[in-house]
Design a protein around this motif. Structure first.
Motif, PDB file in Angstrom:
ATOM      1  N   GLU A  30       0.848  -1.189   0.000  1.00 47.04           N
ATOM      2  CA  GLU A  30       0.000   0.000   0.000  1.00 47.04           C
ATOM      3  C   GLU A  30       0.887   1.242   0.000  1.00 47.04           C
ATOM      4  N   THR A  80      -4.956  -2.096   2.852  1.00 48.49           N
ATOM      5  CA  THR A  80      -5.495  -0.794   2.474  1.00 48.49           C
ATOM      6  C   THR A  80      -5.262   0.168   3.620  1.00 48.49           C
ATOM      7  N   ALA A 143     -10.188  -2.743   0.236  1.00 49.85           N
ATOM      8  CA  ALA A 143     -10.119  -1.332  -0.168  1.00 49.85           C
ATOM      9  C   ALA A 143     -10.851  -0.484   0.859  1.00 49.85           C
ATOM     10  N   CYS A 144     -10.529   0.807   0.870  1.00 47.75           N
ATOM     11  CA  CYS A 144     -11.161   1.755   1.775  1.00 47.75           C
ATOM     12  C   CYS A 144     -11.584   2.969   0.963  1.00 47.75           C
TER      13      CYS A 144
END
Length: 190
Positions: A30, A80, A143-144
């Motif tokens: 990330e 994430t 995911a965020c």
């Protein structure tokens, strides 16, 4: 998507400053504030195993490794970052495997050391496979969004919302069947 969403331009035109031909490769990473945080695994070609190796931090511009720590435990399959809480999250296998990805749980990651703390499991996930049979499923991507909501996709491509305090999931989109190859045979001539 990673490069384009962060303004890094056309990924095919980027020149890598160095190449790695060793047995240790990134398995989850990330980008956060000019650094790339990466879990790496060692590939053992002789035994066909993929085992956790270390946690490394790189400068995103120079690709220079800034820090690393050897890791133990289970493989991390995706990560994430939540900018609303400044928290790194990861999906980590529930059991140690060296081949196919095992079911995963949501974890919080210490960005300095790569150690993780389990928040919780999504529970037993099942899916309908390409043969229209019930199969065990697991979360493989994370995911965020800008509001801090976590999402995960399973190996059978089902999208879930993830509760970042418990790891529990709720369906975020309708389930779709996997594409299957059906053999068509024309009627035989009589």
């Amino acid at each position: 998507d990673f490069c384009l969403s962060r303004g890094l331009g056309d990924v095919y035109k980027r020149q890598l400053p160095q190449r790695d031909f060793g047995d240790v490769h990134p398995i989850a990473g990330e980008f956060v504030d000019g650094k790339v945080y990466v879990y790496r695994a060692e590939l053992d070609e002789m035994y066909g195993q993929i085992t956790p190796y270390d946690w490394a931090i790189y400068d995103a511009e120079t690709n220079k490794r800034l820090d690393y720590h050897y890791t133990s435990g289970n493989r991390v399959v995706d990560m994430t970052y939540d900018y609303t809480t400044n928290t790194m999250y990861a999906l980590v296998e529930d059991k140690s495997t060296s081949g196919e990805i095992a079911p995963t749980s949501l974890c919080v990651v210490d960005m300095n050391t790569g150690t993780y703390r389990i928040i919780g499991s999504p529970g037993e996930l099942t899916a309908i496979d390409g043969n229209n049979k019930v199969a065990i499923d697991g979360l493989i991507t994370l995911a965020c969004d800008a509001t801090g909501q976590l999402y995960a996709m399973s190996s059978y491509r089902y999208l879930y919302k993830v509760d970042k305090f418990s790891g529990a999931v709720t369906q975020a989109a309708p389930r779709h069947n996997l594409g299957t190859c059906l053999l068509y045979t024309s009627p035989s001539p009589r």
